[in-house]
Write a protein that holds these residues in place. Structure first.
Motif, short mmCIF file in Angstrom:
data_model
loop_
_atom_site.label_atom_id
_atom_site.label_comp_id
_atom_site.label_asym_id
_atom_site.label_seq_id
_atom_site.Cartn_x
_atom_site.Cartn_y
_atom_site.Cartn_z
N LEU A 734 25.61 -62.52 124.13
CA LEU A 734 24.44 -62.83 123.44
C LEU A 734 25.02 -63.36 122.09
CD1 LEU A 734 21.45 -61.28 125.42
CD2 LEU A 734 22.03 -63.32 125.59
N LYS A 735 26.13 -61.90 121.67
CA LYS A 735 26.17 -61.63 119.79
C LYS A 735 26.95 -63.47 119.51
CE LYS A 735 25.52 -57.05 119.19
NZ LYS A 735 26.34 -55.89 118.53
N GLU A 736 27.98 -63.34 121.36
CA GLU A 736 29.04 -64.47 120.53
C GLU A 736 27.80 -65.67 120.72
OE1 GLU A 736 31.97 -63.98 123.80
OE2 GLU A 736 33.41 -62.25 122.96
N GLN A 737 27.13 -65.69 121.29
CA GLN A 737 26.10 -66.78 121.79
C GLN A 737 25.76 -67.75 120.19
OE1 GLN A 737 26.48 -69.80 123.91
NE2 GLN A 737 25.66 -70.45 121.67
N ASP A 738 25.10 -66.12 119.25
CA ASP A 738 24.24 -65.96 118.66
C ASP A 738 25.45 -66.91 117.37
OD1 ASP A 738 21.91 -65.74 119.43
OD2 ASP A 738 22.21 -63.46 119.28
N PHE A 739 26.40 -66.11 117.02
CA PHE A 739 27.69 -66.37 116.05
C PHE A 739 27.96 -67.96 115.74
CE2 PHE A 739 31.77 -67.02 114.80
CZ PHE A 739 31.89 -66.26 113.43
N MET A 740 28.00 -68.86 117.70
CA MET A 740 28.69 -70.17 117.78
C MET A 740 27.30 -70.60 116.64
SD MET A 740 31.60 -70.49 119.09
CE MET A 740 31.42 -71.71 119.44
N ILE A 752 28.40 -64.15 109.43
CA ILE A 752 29.59 -63.37 108.54
C ILE A 752 28.85 -62.25 109.31
CG2 ILE A 752 30.54 -62.24 106.61
CD1 ILE A 752 30.41 -65.49 105.31
N GLN A 753 27.84 -61.44 108.91
CA GLN A 753 27.13 -60.37 109.28
C GLN A 753 27.57 -59.74 110.49
OE1 GLN A 753 23.02 -60.74 107.73
NE2 GLN A 753 23.67 -59.80 105.37
N LEU A 754 27.47 -60.97 111.10
CA LEU A 754 26.78 -60.59 113.32
C LEU A 754 28.73 -60.16 113.17
CD1 LEU A 754 25.71 -60.25 115.66
CD2 LEU A 754 26.03 -62.53 115.93
N ALA A 755 29.41 -61.12 112.50
CA ALA A 755 30.82 -60.23 112.56
C ALA A 755 32.21 -59.73 112.61
CB ALA A 755 31.71 -61.63 112.49
N LEU A 756 31.22 -59.22 111.58
CA LEU A 756 31.43 -57.68 110.84
C LEU A 756 30.41 -57.13 111.86
CD1 LEU A 756 30.28 -58.47 106.68
CD2 LEU A 756 32.69 -57.43 108.26
N ALA A 757 29.43 -56.78 112.59
CA ALA A 757 29.24 -56.09 113.15
C ALA A 757 29.37 -55.90 114.37
CB ALA A 757 27.47 -56.52 113.28
N MET A 758 29.75 -56.63 114.85
CA MET A 758 30.60 -56.77 116.15
C MET A 758 32.00 -56.39 115.90
SD MET A 758 29.65 -60.17 117.91
CE MET A 758 30.11 -61.67 117.33
N SER A 759 32.16 -56.07 114.49
CA SER A 759 34.26 -55.87 113.89
C SER A 759 35.16 -56.99 114.98
CB SER A 759 34.13 -53.77 115.05
OG SER A 759 33.56 -53.19 114.03
N GLN A 760 34.66 -57.93 114.13
CA GLN A 760 36.04 -59.11 115.43
C GLN A 760 36.48 -59.81 114.00
OE1 GLN A 760 33.32 -61.76 118.06
NE2 GLN A 760 33.59 -60.01 119.45
N PRO A 761 37.84 -58.84 113.81
CA PRO A 761 38.18 -59.87 112.68
C PRO A 761 38.25 -60.94 113.05
CG PRO A 761 39.13 -58.02 113.47
CD PRO A 761 37.72 -57.93 113.97
N GLY A 762 38.68 -61.81 114.57
CA GLY A 762 39.34 -62.32 114.45
C GLY A 762 38.49 -64.34 114.27
N ARG A 763 37.44 -63.84 114.96
CA ARG A 763 36.03 -64.53 115.02
C ARG A 763 35.95 -65.05 112.66
NH1 ARG A 763 33.78 -66.45 119.50
NH2 ARG A 763 34.03 -65.42 121.37
N LEU A 764 35.98 -63.82 112.11
CA LEU A 764 35.46 -64.22 110.87
C LEU A 764 36.54 -64.69 109.90
CD1 LEU A 764 33.31 -62.97 109.21
CD2 LEU A 764 34.25 -61.10 108.65
N PHE A 765 38.27 -64.51 110.91
CA PHE A 765 39.12 -65.53 110.50
C PHE A 765 39.33 -66.73 110.29
CE2 PHE A 765 42.70 -66.69 111.15
CZ PHE A 765 43.79 -66.57 109.51
#
Length: 923
Positions: A734-740, A752-765
């Motif tokens: 669900l979070k990944e879909q929200d991010f997209m 950016i806040q969601l990627a930080l909350a999920m601790s996903q540096p790859g998506r943020l990069f």
């Protein structure tokens, strides 16, 4: 080995959680308990821990100074714990009210670095919980104000080590006059004298120590216990001269005149008199008066000597209740050790007794590190806590049958430790019983098919059969226990392996394996299933003796259908025998063993053997670090399980025989998938050899016990783990879909806040890279390529900014990702002042402390924040300098490339230059 149909096959157990442990609770020294009897404070080496008495769970540990504990006490209000250590320090703690385990150690609220000049072996708080008295080895007694932490009185003159203390402060105002409500301190020392000091009118520290009001002489050896009745009249003292003395503190006194502050007044001089001397006939280590608050028949302290009752405990390990007037024993708790060595007698002696009037309970602490709770109301042993188990050698679940009540499945668990006593614990709490009978260390345990009967093998060359004690009451609250109902004698060496028949509720026979390399079969037809009071244990008859192996026999097991026996030995083999058991005419029983096969293949001794529960297979564990699975059809090796880094000591089947569980000398418990020949999970909670392994009847709980004296209960949590995994997977999707969605809508702040909350540096990069390389980003003047992204970085919260900087640090270590890292770092430096960045790390550390609940951290959030920022910069700067040097090198090399390209154009550029020159000449 038949594969079996896949339909209906049980699901593999893949996850086990550490549900609870039985760890060392008390290794000697002082103990204390709260007045409501629910929280016990004891010492384990240099640690002080508090235990919930009802559940047996450790509540917390206290921050110590890594020195042994000399003495401790709890105030009568149960608010504070006072501890004296061998470093001569006094530490005062507030007792937590929690009954549930606390993660952090409890720190002291006050520490006095050097409370005395010598070790303090006795301390006691007064009835009002205001003052503390401490007596040291140099004969000095100090009285402290507990909350304020200063000394109010110092009393010197004791002829050696202070051995006992008691406060005399009459609480019943109706029975005594106001002038008798004086607080006095009574002390005893190795000079055998008892001294009485007046704290109300006595000298304080300013006068350099007061003189005693009275000195009582009557003992000829060191007094170990003192107690005063609530009305302040009677004093009882007991010592190692094997007598208890009763003193009348309010005997008729003469009137003397004292001068104080230029005023004259008359006070009654204290002249206590010895009323009675009672021979106890054993060295007394603890003595105290019974209050009788709940039951007048138990005894109460009053002005009449006839109603005075007191308890004693000492070298015989028995608590005795005495009638003060008659000087006779009114009641006793426990049994005197009649048989056994002098060392066993020393182990059973009582070191201290705690009295809880509100619960009518006496608690005795013994030299063998056991703590026993006795009920004064019915005289029963209500609870027993085992302080230290030493090395756990073997274990088995038991199902207790109380009278005619139904069997309670896996209600208890028995342990063989490095002792002649068998420990039987209740599975619900730490309540335990010690089974006495063997004269040397118990090596092996097994149980009957229904779990009600226990069998043990020992170094004393015998095996014993134990059954529940028959009780008139079927209620769960009544006392429980086991007693020996059968003895098997005949081996020439230690009995190291035992196995009972597996069919029926009452086993007909059992086997013992010995160091004498023989297996004996025993007839159990005459052994009762319940132990009657005062019944004599039956002598079991040996049906056959079989010379089995060339070396020691380590393990035995009987097949589920009682047709086969397997033995494992140090000679590296496991041998299978056919059991021939017949009942002839007239009830004559015959038993034979016929050797039908051997399992050879291990390179070291076989430590454990176990039959499969459903299929014709056999599992063995060996010193060669492997577990092997054998076929019972041709005794060939079907599987070899490798994974332990040291000897495999125990193995068992679980989950309808689909899986194996093994333990080893490497301190690990491993669960195996037999069909895939792989380790599914490794359970780690031990620091030494795991000798003991037992599995509950429903396969839900695995219990392991090791040489580090820790027992661990592992509960199956496969379903919970799968549910948690599925929940996390759903949330992540669900979070990944929200991010997209956020990215596609250019809502960069939420992305950016969601990627930080999920601790996903790859998506943020990827987000930063895509923004910077987009057509809009290349033309934008924003630092990151998009004004919205710049705004997000400018407004990020403190902890999110700190997390982003850590991602930047990681990206900066790789040349491929360093460009984005440098761009984001540049944006942060340009958009955020330095104070913001420092504050971000301070906020992060503060949030972490708050989340952990550790408000005792010596470092503040600001100081830890600056430290974290310094560490991050130390990691970023070297890589940034390397990237900068690489870019400079590339620029320099680009000039070389330009020159080479100019030289490779076949002189085209030179002609143009010459043409230019000729034009100049022509002009």
């Amino acid at each position: 080995m038949a594969a079996g149909p896949a339909f209906g096959r049980p699901k593999l157990k893949t996850a086990f959680k550490k549900a609870r442990t039985i760890a060392p609770l008390y290794t000697g020294g002082a103990i204390a308990i709260t007045q409501d009897g629910t929280r016990l404070v004891s010492c384990v080496a240099e640690d002080i821990l508090m235990t919930n008495v009802e559940s047996g769970v450790e509540i917390c540990r206290f921050v110590g100074d890594t020195q042994p504990i000399n003495s401790l006490c709890i105030t009568p209000s149960s608010s504070h714990l006072i501890v004296f250590t061998s470093s001569l320090s006094l530490r005062i703690y507030e007792l937590p009210d929690s009954r549930e385990p606390l993660q952090k150690r409890v720190p002291p609220i006050r520490v006095v670095g050097k409370a005395h000049e010598a070790p303090v072996h006795v301390c006691k708080a007064d009835p009002t919980s205001t003052y503390l008295a401490s007596g040291s080895a140099d004969g000095v007694v100090k009285v402290w104000d507990i909350l304020r932490g200063y000394v109010t009185h110092v009393f010197k003159g004791h002829g050696g080590v202070v051995s006992a203390l008691a406060f005399n402060y009459p609480q019943d105002a109706s029975s005594v006059t106001q002038e008798n409500r004086t607080m006095r301190l009574i002390t005893a020392s190795v000079d055998t004298r008892i001294r009485v000091f007046n704290l109300t009118e006595g000298a304080s520290t300013s006068s350099g120590g007061g003189k005693p009001e009275a000195v009582l002489e009557g003992h000829v050896s060191v007094p170990r216990g003192l107690d005063v009745s609530p009305d302040g009249r009677w004093l009882v003292s007991g010592g190692r001269d094997s007598v208890v003395l009763i003193w009348d503190l309010l005997s008729k006194a003469s009137s003397t005149t004292t001068t104080k502050s230029k005023k004259t007044k008359k006070t009654a001089a204290l002249t206590p008199s010895l009323v009675k001397t009672i021979p106890i006939l054993e060295r007394v280590e603890a003595v105290g008066l019974l209050r009788g608050d709940d039951d007048d028949s138990i005894g109460q302290s009053s002005s009449e000597l006839g109603k005075l009752k007191f308890y004693t405990g000492g070298e015989k390990g028995v608590i005795k209740i005495w009638d003060g007037k008659k000087g006779s024993i009114a009641q006793s708790f426990g049994q005197e050790t009649t048989a056994g060595t002098e060392e066993m007698e020393e182990q059973r002696q009582i070191m201290d007794i705690l009295y809880i009037p509100s619960k009518s309970t006496l608690i005795s602490a013994h030299a063998d590190q056991n703590i026993i709770f006795h009920s004064l109301l019915d005289g029963s042993l209500s609870k027993q806590l085992i302080g230290y188990n030493d090395e756990i050698v073997d274990a088995t679940f038991l199902s207790y049958r109380r009278g005619s009540s139904p069997l309670q499945k896996d209600s208890h668990i028995a342990f063989a430790t490095n002792s002649s006593l068998i420990r039987v614990y209740s599975s619900q709490n730490l309540d335990a019983r010690l089974l006495e009978g063997h004269s040397e260390i118990v090596l092996a345990l097994d149980r009957s098919p229904d779990g009600s009967i226990l069998v043990s093998g020992s170094k004393d060359k015998t095996a014993r059969i134990w059954a529940p004690i028959a009780s008139d009451s079927d209620s769960a609250g009544s006392s429980w226990g086991y007693s020996c109902v059968g003895i098997c004698e005949g081996h020439a060496e230690s009995v190291g392996a035992v196995a009972m028949a597996r069919e029926g509720d009452r086993p007909k026979f059992m086997f013992t394996g010995s160091q004498d390399r023989t297996i004996k079969m025993w007839d159990l037809s005459d052994v009762p299933s319940q132990a009657a009071n005062d019944a004599v244990a039956a002598r079991c008859k040996s049906l056959t003796t079989h010379k089995a192996h060339e070396k020691d026999i380590n393990s035995l097991d009987v097949s589920p259908n009682d047709r086969f026996l397997v033995s494992g030995s140090q000679d590296r083999t496991a041998k299978v025998y056919e059991i021939q058991y017949t009942i002839g005419a007239g009830g004559a029983v015959r038993g034979e063993l016929k050797h039908i096969g051997s399992c050879k293949g291990h390179k070291r001794g076989v430590w454990t053997v176990r039959f499969g529960r459903a299929e014709r297979v056999l599992a063995t564990g060996s010193g060669d670090k492997t577990v092997k699975l054998w076929s019972l059809d041709d005794y060939s090796c079907l599987r070899t399980f490798e994974g332990h880094t040291n000897s495999v000591l125990r193995v068992d089947f679980i989950n309808a025989g689909l899986q194996l569980v093994s333990t080893g000398s490497d301190g690990l418990v491993k669960v195996w998938n037999m069909r895939e020949e792989e380790c599914i999970t490794t359970l780690d909670n031990h620091e030494d050899k795991v000798w003991a392994l037992t599995v509950s009847s429903d396969d839900h709980t695995i219990v392991s016990g090791a040489a580090d004296s820790v027992i661990t209960f592992w509960e199956d949590c496969t379903e919970e783990a799968e549910e948690l995994k599925e929940t996390k997977r759903t949330e992540m999707a669900l979070k990944e879909q929200d991010f997209m969605n956020y990215v596609s809508l250019h809502d960069y702040k939420r992305a950016i806040q969601l990627a930080l909350a999920m601790s996903q540096p790859g998506r943020l990069f990827n987000l930063f890279r895509d923004v910077a390389t987009s057509e809009e980003g290349r033309e934008s003047t924003a630092f990151t390529g998009h004004p919205s992204v710049d705004e997000v970085i400018r407004t990020l919260d403190g902890s999110d900014l700190a997390k982003l900087l850590r991602f930047v640090r990681d990206w900066n270590t790789n040349a491929k990702t360093s460009a984005v890292a440098q761009q984001v770092l540049f944006a942060i430096v340009k958009l955020r002042p330095a104070d913001d960045v420092i504050q971000a790390f301070s906020d992060e550390s503060t949030e972490k402390v708050f989340a952990d609940g550790d408000d005792t951290s010596p470092m503040t959030g600001a100081s830890t924040g600056r430290t974290a920022l310094k560490e991050l910069l130390d990691a970023i700067i070297p890589y940034s300098e390397r990237h900068h040097a690489r870019m400079e090198r590339l620029v320099q090399e680009s000039y070389v490339v330009d020159y080479i390209l100019g030289e490779m154009d076949d002189g085209m550029l030179d002609d143009e230059l010459m043409g230019d020159d000729s034009m100049e000449v022509d002009s």
